[in-house]
Design a protein around this motif. Structure first.
Motif, mmCIF file in Angstrom:
data_model
loop_
_atom_site.group_PDB
_atom_site.id
_atom_site.type_symbol
_atom_site.label_atom_id
_atom_site.label_comp_id
_atom_site.label_asym_id
_atom_site.label_seq_id
_atom_site.Cartn_x
_atom_site.Cartn_y
_atom_site.Cartn_z
ATOM 1 N N VAL B 715 0.806 -1.310 -0.118
ATOM 2 C CA VAL B 715 0.115 0.060 0.077
ATOM 3 C C VAL B 715 0.897 1.247 -0.034
ATOM 4 C CG1 VAL B 715 -1.848 -1.198 1.141
ATOM 5 C CG2 VAL B 715 -0.224 0.308 2.588
ATOM 6 N N THR B 716 0.415 2.366 -0.437
ATOM 7 C CA THR B 716 0.906 3.589 -0.479
ATOM 8 C C THR B 716 0.397 4.489 0.770
ATOM 9 O OG1 THR B 716 1.303 3.569 -2.806
ATOM 10 C CG2 THR B 716 1.457 5.775 -1.679
ATOM 11 N N ILE B 717 1.338 5.165 1.548
ATOM 12 C CA ILE B 717 0.965 5.722 2.776
ATOM 13 C C ILE B 717 1.446 7.477 2.459
ATOM 14 C CG2 ILE B 717 1.108 6.401 5.224
ATOM 15 C CD1 ILE B 717 2.508 3.303 4.118
ATOM 16 N N ILE B 718 0.502 8.437 2.395
ATOM 17 C CA ILE B 718 0.767 9.756 1.929
ATOM 18 C C ILE B 718 0.709 10.785 2.974
ATOM 19 C CG2 ILE B 718 0.111 11.546 0.173
ATOM 20 C CD1 ILE B 718 -1.322 8.776 -1.064
ATOM 21 N N LYS B 789 -3.661 4.305 0.381
ATOM 22 C CA LYS B 789 -3.994 3.961 -1.229
ATOM 23 C C LYS B 789 -3.690 2.507 -1.319
ATOM 24 C CE LYS B 789 -4.772 7.780 -3.923
ATOM 25 N NZ LYS B 789 -4.640 9.048 -3.132
ATOM 26 N N LYS B 790 -4.524 1.774 -1.994
ATOM 27 C CA LYS B 790 -4.069 0.342 -2.108
ATOM 28 C C LYS B 790 -3.103 0.396 -3.383
ATOM 29 C CE LYS B 790 -6.937 -3.538 -4.188
ATOM 30 N NZ LYS B 790 -6.685 -4.955 -3.083
ATOM 31 N N GLY B 792 1.233 -0.079 -4.543
ATOM 32 C CA GLY B 792 2.703 0.574 -4.112
ATOM 33 C C GLY B 792 2.790 1.818 -4.779
ATOM 34 N N LEU B 793 3.873 2.464 -4.642
ATOM 35 C CA LEU B 793 4.132 3.550 -5.209
ATOM 36 C C LEU B 793 4.177 3.673 -6.836
ATOM 37 C CD1 LEU B 793 7.047 5.313 -2.983
ATOM 38 C CD2 LEU B 793 4.904 5.994 -3.236
ATOM 39 N N THR B 794 4.489 2.717 -7.043
ATOM 40 C CA THR B 794 4.578 2.398 -8.770
ATOM 41 C C THR B 794 3.181 2.097 -9.448
ATOM 42 O OG1 THR B 794 5.409 0.453 -8.288
ATOM 43 C CG2 THR B 794 6.877 1.928 -9.269
ATOM 44 N N ALA B 795 2.349 2.014 -8.481
ATOM 45 C CA ALA B 795 1.113 1.371 -8.788
ATOM 46 C C ALA B 795 0.042 2.417 -9.559
ATOM 47 C CB ALA B 795 0.324 0.735 -7.835
#
Lengths: 282, 795
Positions: B715-718, B789-790, B792-795
């Motif tokens: 997941v991505t954390i922002i 967000k579901k 990773g960063l490159t998703a």
């Protein structure tokens, strides 16, 4: 068959899981003492921070995590799986070459120079402890040694030495006494039973827990020593051997005797016939 | 700690708030378990259900950044239910003191606030003084302007219902905590508070700790066995580090670092030496001139004389805030040519690490001393930058580990325990003492020839033997202190060069040198007390006075004169710390916090000797953000402050923000047993990497379901500072918080990961904000807002 051996002074682990914080110092101490390599892991393999995914040729002990809710209450609990160093080990009983020995100090010790890699021990052990060296071309079996070399030098096993809270090590009768004292002193804290006291006929690893054993991941194991089960069958063998074998041998003798008698009769008739013929020509 | 690790076993109640000792102090946690075996109760107050919570009797969920509300409610509970230790409060605290009539509190602000420069003029926070120069008291505690009544009014606003609205705690859990903890107000019962970074790493961190002080003083829990306020230090020798002035605003032994307006030694002494007219106050900091002079003599030896103010001019004078946050700010502005990093990794450990990295790009040179290649030492290789564009020259000095050098390590309990050198460091690695010694020797050579102001370096007294590295025993002996000339004190003669027996013998006339007054007594003529390993414990209280040496003067529990009544009898005779022996006219037990007789006799002194008033401060005027703690929300918060219209700490240079978008979740940083700090050591050890190999983020089952995230998925954390990716760990141990009429989810991020080494992962501190407490400037790592967000960063 029950052993005449006295287990009361055997080196025994008392593992109080209500005091275990799941820190895994035991896993690391074991690897350090036995110089075992780290396994490749990704993320976690099970609940909580559990790693690696199972005991193996590289991992002789492992903390299993439970991370769940029960009746609206949080449960975050830890269980150290390891060889139970049974009083009457099934592995030693089934091993055709005697590669396991219940030592007088307590640990069930594996002698790799005798092992033929047949894996009967893996099938027999009710706790699923011995692991196979799948990585090797000439595989042997691997499991916790009970740190026998350390114990013989007057030390405690590596995991017991490192653990700051949960593990106590000492003679079996003293560990059982200590366990009973704890169950009695704080009854609301513990399931009022120790695991390993009678399981598989009694083991050298005794657990105290707050959660029911099955919830923590303990296996339900018979109270009888595993070799007793095989003894049930094996003890009949001489009798069967003698009665069935004897009976069949007897039957065979009778059958063969008839044959023999018939053969003899045939021979006599043939001889008689030959003599009559000889007399006729004269 | 006011107490120490082994003493924790004597607690009837232990509250772990802002700490997770089962996780991060797993060995010392043994003493918490011992307390529980003796019938003690463990309370765990935490946003998450942690390893410590799993062992606790009571768990109370707490929204990050709401500790003051939580404790404020307990203070209110204790006051309303009169669960306080009245005799202790009247005699040992400033509860009876009257505060200036102009003191006021209104809508989140104390009197004297200047909105323009976001600071307080604290003159209205002063005590009312009588003609005798002593604070005016009302021992009945009924005067409306008494500290006691001010406290009652302040915390009457913290009803259990209001508190739980703020903290998100279930009210039955909260009342359970209140009942259990406040039951120790009864004489003979003890509670201790164990706290750590969850308490301090907030913009209200200092006031968080102040709230514990107030609660514990009201309950009479300071100075007694099983009581106290116990800070769990996060590194094995960080206690030693702060003792030896790691922090920018102190000198060794917590003397104040001089400011630019302290023109000479007399001005320094005048400014920083507290004064009192109270004959019952020991006012121990009145000895400041002795300690600063002895320190100057240690630094500059024979060059420091009465005539030249003991080389006071050589001491750097600070003109502002040189905290880590300010240094990183200045770094980003190109304000440093070079940077020396000794065992530290700011590009993983600091807040807002993206900005720190950009700051590092400005450096001409960097020196990093560490056991492994840290992320900071290879900042120029970080993902997303072109090393060709960075001009910094980096020197990596391989350093020795703790088993490869000898010296003392001071634990959380102030016990200085000596370590011997077990093995030589590998290859070219050297101990820090060697590294610093080489620098000083080279600098002395250079400054002997030239320099704008070479004197402070050239005159520096620096002689620790002729070995490859400094003789650490010589250093330790200097820190203990020596006589610089033959002298007679109270009929006893001491020769030049002899070790000073205790800080009571330190002088302001240059006859003593002392590298650190609080360690005076650690290495007397008899030898190195820190090396002792005696296991005798005749009192049976776990003091082990023959094992190592604790500062000050081997006292195990500080403020222990508060553990007895006015006649010197222990409040709890079953667990005595000290007790007055009327026959020997001495105190039995621990080293007393002053040998004076009990307070009912002449010649006595009050127990809190480090305060000018001699008693403990419920009301403390000397802090930047208020004399008593008041709840403010963190800089990034999901809700408006329910206590007042002052959203965030008023002493900060910018206001906090409420997230009304509903897009963001409450975030906090945390640790795991298996890794340590920024992971530079632990991520290089395969057996530890096997246990926790990847960066992960803990989230609740509800949040995972809402976002369609499965356990183990990337997941991505922002946050407003940047984005990272991590594997999702979905667990029932995290639950959302009730915020008003909504539920707001939380996530927790371990901060151990970085881009370098065999086990890599994104750093949680990409997300945190570079803002901190107005007193200590420690960053607010523990409460901020993030989106998830579901993918990773490159998703």
């Amino acid at each position: 068959m029950s052993s005449n051996r006295d287990f009361s002074r055997d080196g025994t682990f008392l593992i109080d899981l209500t005091k275990c914080t799941g820190c895994r110092a035991c896993q690391v101490a074991c690897k350090q003492w036995n110089q075992l390599p780290a396994e490749h892991t990704e993320f976690f393999s099970g609940e909580g921070y559990q790693n690696p995914s199972a005991m193996s040729e590289y991992t002789y002990t492992r903390i299993k995590f439970r991370d769940y809710q029960k009746n609206g209450q949080h449960e975050f609990a830890f269980y150290k799986e390891m060889c139970m160093h049974c009083n009457e080990p099934a592995c030693a009983s089934v091993c055709p070459v005697g590669a396991f020995e219940k030592t007088k100090e307590g640990p069930v010790f594996y002698k790799d120079n005798r092992c033929i890699g047949c894996r009967f021990c893996m099938i027999a052990c009710p706790f699923g402890v011995p692991k196979y060296e799948w990585s090797k071309a000439l595989p042997l079996v691997r499991k916790c040694t009970g740190c026998l070399e350390r114990v013989r030098e007057g030390l405690h096993p590596a995991c017991a030495t490192t653990c700051p809270t949960a593990i106590t090590y000492g003679p079996r009768d003293e560990m059982i006494e200590l366990g009973k004292k704890r169950l009695f002193k704080n009854p609301e804290r513990y399931v009022q039973k120790a695991y390993g006291y009678t399981e598989a006929g009694g083991t050298s690893v005794i657990y105290l827990t707050a959660l029911p054993f099955e919830e923590l991941g303990f296996k339900q194991v018979t109270k009888r020593a595993l070799p007793e089960y095989t003894w049930e069958a094996l003890r009949l063998v001489p009798g069967i051997f003698l009665t069935v074998g004897g009976g069949l041998s007897g039957l065979a003798w009778i059958t063969h005797r008839r044959e023999r008698l018939r053969e003899e009769l045939e021979k006599e008739r043939a001889a008689l016939a030959a003599e009559e013929e000889k007399e006729g020509r004269e | 700690m006011t107490n120490h690790w082994i003493d924790i076993q004597h607690a009837d109640v232990i509250m772990c708030i802002g700490s997770n000792p089962a996780e991060n102090h797993p060995i010392s946690f043994h003493w918490v378990e011992k307390a529980m075996d003796n019938g003690g109760k463990l309370i765990s107050v935490d946003p998450r259900y942690t390893r410590t919570s799993s062992k606790s009797d009571i768990y109370a969920q707490l929204r990050p950044g709401t500790d003051i509300a939580f404790i404020g409610g307990l203070i209110n509970y204790a006051l309303q239910n009169n669960s306080i230790h009245s005799e202790y409060v009247v005699n040992y605290t400033n509860a009876a003191f009257l505060v200036d009539e102009k003191f006021a509190f209104n809508d989140g602000l104390f009197s004297g606030y200047d909105r323009g420069n976001t600071s307080y003029d604290n003159s209205s926070w002063a005590y009312q003084m009588g003609k005798d120069g002593l604070p005016i008291r009302d021992n009945s505690l009924e005067h409306p302007q008494s500290v006691y009544q001010l406290l009652k009014r302040q915390y009457a606003r913290y009803t259990a219902e209001k508190v739980c609205e703020i903290t998100g705690t279930a009210i039955q859990d909260y009342l359970n905590v209140a009942r259990t903890f406040c039951s120790t107000g009864r004489v003979g019962k003890a509670a201790t508070i164990m706290y750590a970074m969850g308490t301090t790493q907030h913009t209200v961190g200092t006031q968080n700790v102040r709230s514990y002080s107030i609660l514990q003083l009201l309950l009479g829990n300071i100075g007694i066995a099983g009581g106290g306020i116990n800070a769990l230090r996060g590194e094995s020798n960080v206690q030693g580090s702060t003792d030896y002035a790691l922090l920018f605003d102190s000198l060794p032994g917590y003397l104040k670092c001089p400011t630019y307006d302290n023109r000479d030694l007399a001005a320094y002494n005048d400014k920083w030496t507290p004064k009192t007219k109270d004959p019952k106050s020991a006012n121990w900091w009145s000895n400041t001139p002795k300690y600063i002079t002895s320190l100057l003599k240690a630094y500059w030896g024979d060059a420091a004389t009465v005539e030249n103010d003991f080389c006071y001019d050589y001491l750097p004078k600070r003109s502002g805030n040189y905290s880590f946050l300010k240094l990183m700010e200045r770094l980003q502005g190109g304000g440093f040519e070079g940077l020396v990093l000794m065992g530290t990794n700011p590009i993983v450990g600091g807040p807002d690490v993206r900005s720190i990295a950009l700051g590092l790009d400005n450096l001409n040179w960097m020196v990093a001393a560490d056991l492994w290649e840290t992320e900071t030492s290879v900042f120029w290789k970080r993902p997303g930058v072109d090393p060709g564009k960075i001009d910094t020259e980096v020197f990596l000095l391989p350093a020795a580990s703790s088993v490869e050098k000898s010296g003392s390590i001071s634990n959380s309990g102030r016990w200085a325990q000596w370590r011997y050198k077990a093995v030589d460091p590998p290859g070219d690695a050297e101990g820090d003492a060697f590294i610093v010694d080489q620098w000083v020797k080279q600098l002395k050579k250079l400054y002997a020839k030239e320099g704008v102001f070479p004197d402070p370096i050239v005159d520096l007294a620096w002689d620790y033997g002729d070995g490859h590295e400094p003789d650490i025993d010589m250093v330790a002996r200097e820190c203990n202190g020596q006589f610089t000339r033959d002298i007679e004190i109270d009929g006893k003669t001491f020769k030049q060069g002899q070790q000073v027996p205790s800080f009571a013998s330190l002088k302001a006339d240059g006859s003593t040198l002392c590298g650190n007054w609080i360690y005076c007594g650690s290495y007397p003529e008899e030898g190195n007390m820190m090396q002792r390993r005696g296991t005798e414990d005749p009192g049976g209280m776990g003091s082990y006075h023959e094992w190592a040496w604790s500062w000050p003067v081997n006292r195990r529990i500080v403020y222990n004169r508060a553990s007895v009544d006015l006649n010197g009898r222990p409040w709890n005779p079953q667990k005595p710390v000290i007790s007055w022996n009327a026959i020997t006219r001495k105190w039995d037990g621990d080293v007393p916090d002053g040998a004076w007789p009990p307070m009912s006799e002449d010649g006595s002194r009050s127990p809190f000797i480090m305060n000018a008033e001699g008693i403990a401060r419920l009301f403390a005027a000397g802090l930047a953000d208020g004399p008593v703690p008041e709840h403010y929300e963190p800089m990034e918060s999901p809700m408006a402050n329910l206590m007042s219209n002052q959203q965030s700490n008023p002493a900060l240079d910018r206001p906090g923000r409420v997230d009304k978008s509903g897009l963001y979740y409450i975030a906090t940083t945390c640790r795991v047993s298996e890794h340590w700090q920024s992971g530079t050591m632990t991520r290089n050890l395969p057996w530890l990497v096997e246990l926790v190999p990847d960066m992960f983020v803990e989230m609740s089952e509800g949040l995972a379901k809402e976002k369609g995230i499965n356990d183990g998925e990337m997941v991505t954390i922002i946050s407003k500072r940047g984005s990272i990716q991590a594997r999702a760990l979905v667990t029932s141990r995290l639950k959302p918080f009730r915020v008003g009429d909504k539920l707001v989810e939380q996530i927790a991020l371990p901060w151990h990961f970085g881009f370098n080494g065999p086990a890599k992962g994104d750093s949680a501190n990409v997300l945190t904000e570079a803002i901190g407490d107005p007193n200590t400037h420690i960053p607010e790592y523990k409460a901020f807002m993030c989106n998830i967000k579901k993918g990773g960063l490159t998703a």
